[in-house]
Design an enzyme around this catalytic site. Sequence first.
Site, mmCIF file in Angstrom:
data_model
loop_
_atom_site.group_PDB
_atom_site.id
_atom_site.type_symbol
_atom_site.label_atom_id
_atom_site.label_comp_id
_atom_site.label_asym_id
_atom_site.label_seq_id
_atom_site.Cartn_x
_atom_site.Cartn_y
_atom_site.Cartn_z
ATOM 1 N N SER A 102 0.905 -1.141 0.068
ATOM 2 C CA SER A 102 -0.032 0.196 0.024
ATOM 3 C C SER A 102 1.047 1.178 -0.124
ATOM 4 C CB SER A 102 -0.853 -0.122 1.347
ATOM 5 O OG SER A 102 -1.318 1.417 1.527
ATOM 6 N N HIS A 153 -1.231 -1.803 -4.055
ATOM 7 C CA HIS A 153 -2.491 -1.460 -3.388
ATOM 8 C C HIS A 153 -2.817 0.064 -3.362
ATOM 9 C CE1 HIS A 153 -5.902 -2.563 -0.506
ATOM 10 N NE2 HIS A 153 -5.424 -1.451 0.125
ATOM 11 N N ASP A 166 -4.932 3.101 -1.797
ATOM 12 C CA ASP A 166 -5.972 3.417 -0.972
ATOM 13 C C ASP A 166 -6.781 4.620 -1.402
ATOM 14 O OD1 ASP A 166 -5.934 1.261 1.187
ATOM 15 O OD2 ASP A 166 -3.999 1.799 1.335
ATOM 16 N N MET A 213 -9.314 7.383 -0.273
ATOM 17 C CA MET A 213 -10.131 7.849 0.962
ATOM 18 C C MET A 213 -10.765 9.175 0.288
ATOM 19 S SD MET A 213 -7.099 7.030 3.683
ATOM 20 C CE MET A 213 -6.746 5.200 3.960
ATOM 21 N N HIS A 262 -8.515 0.094 -3.761
ATOM 22 C CA HIS A 262 -9.258 0.079 -2.577
ATOM 23 C C HIS A 262 -10.116 1.365 -2.226
ATOM 24 C CE1 HIS A 262 -9.287 -0.550 2.147
ATOM 25 N NE2 HIS A 262 -10.586 -0.556 1.553
ATOM 26 N N MET A 322 -12.373 3.618 -0.702
ATOM 27 C CA MET A 322 -13.035 3.933 0.643
ATOM 28 C C MET A 322 -13.972 5.000 0.375
ATOM 29 S SD MET A 322 -9.854 2.855 2.989
ATOM 30 C CE MET A 322 -8.636 3.032 1.690
ATOM 31 N N MET A 352 -10.887 -6.460 5.932
ATOM 32 C CA MET A 352 -9.997 -5.421 6.577
ATOM 33 C C MET A 352 -9.787 -6.150 7.922
ATOM 34 S SD MET A 352 -9.732 -3.046 4.731
ATOM 35 C CE MET A 352 -8.625 -2.077 5.640
ATOM 36 N N ASP A 401 -5.856 -6.635 5.003
ATOM 37 C CA ASP A 401 -5.231 -5.186 4.892
ATOM 38 C C ASP A 401 -5.166 -4.508 6.221
ATOM 39 O OD1 ASP A 401 -4.815 -2.914 4.047
ATOM 40 O OD2 ASP A 401 -6.516 -2.381 2.874
HETATM 41 C C1 DX5 Z 1 -6.240 1.341 5.712
HETATM 42 C C2 DX5 Z 1 -5.684 0.918 4.394
HETATM 43 C C3 DX5 Z 1 -4.553 0.344 4.403
HETATM 44 C C4 DX5 Z 1 -3.242 0.782 5.115
HETATM 45 C C5 DX5 Z 1 -2.279 -0.123 5.175
HETATM 46 O O1 DX5 Z 1 -7.459 2.079 5.460
HETATM 47 O O2 DX5 Z 1 -6.751 0.340 3.759
HETATM 48 O O3 DX5 Z 1 -4.123 -0.456 3.112
HETATM 49 O O4 DX5 Z 1 -2.703 1.667 4.538
HETATM 50 O O5 DX5 Z 1 -1.323 0.327 5.857
HETATM 51 P P1 DX5 Z 1 -0.692 -0.510 7.149
HETATM 52 O O6 DX5 Z 1 0.300 -1.753 6.574
HETATM 53 O O7 DX5 Z 1 0.445 0.345 7.536
HETATM 54 O O8 DX5 Z 1 -1.636 -0.769 8.299
HETATM 55 ZN ZN ZN Z 2 -6.291 -0.382 1.771
#
Ligand code: DX5
Ligand code: ZN
Length: 219
Positions: A6, A31, A33, A35, A65, A67, A138, A176
């Site tokens: 990620s 990956h 993310d 948000m 991913h 969110m 998750m 994740d």
């Molecule tokens: C959290 C994300 C993850 C996160 C992983 O919302 O979906 O992908 O960034 O980071 P670590 O490995 O640091 O938990």
């Molecule tokens: Zn993620």
Amino acid sequence: MIIAPSILNADNLNLQKDIKQAITAGISRFHIDIMDGHFVPNLSYGPELVSDFRQEFPASQLEIHLMSDKPDVLVPAFVKAGADMVELHYEAMDEDELNHWLDYLRQNQVNAGLVLNPDTPVTVLEKFMSKLDQVLLMTVYPGFGGQKFIPESRERIAQAVKLLKMADKKIPLEVDGGINGETAGLAKAAGAEIFVAGSYIFKNGNIAGQIKELEAILK
Ligand code: DX5
Ligand code: ZN
């Protein structure tokens, strides 16, 4: 086993450098993310990051991913930007919408993933299995990197893997959140096959070394 770094916890001002190091260390899937500041209390990247990534590193697979509870705008935008897979949160929309967007991904030849938060029963997977290429459980509440793996996740992984065995095709399970040298082994033993890791890979100053360590654990 697949390791999908990620980039959320990579060095934002040197993203290209960090990505190159991961690729040189053998990584083929990333990956990303996304948000939206609404479904989760944080903001990250938009579709341009994905189209730039796609252009600069065309051989890498990009899983998004998502969110966000605004799929109408964002799913088409990330498909257009060149996503190989989009992972939708079960909690972000109603089941009709979810079915619609899973169908949309299929029609656009983009792989479809379903993501479950730590408190969503894994049995919801049964309803969508025929439309899924991957499931993401998750192992932290989404929104931030660097959180601790929730121990109860082990049981959930095992339950989900058992359910997914009933599907007509192979649907791999991804985890994740809080994945490190210790928790990766626990998740693997419970049946996970794809491992997202953010801070473990990018936060200690030796990207290639961390990837090698994780690989050794997951062998
Ligand atoms: C959290 C994300 C993850 C996160 C992983 O919302 O979906 O992908 O960034 O980071 P670590 O490995 O640091 O938990
Ligand atoms: Zn993620």
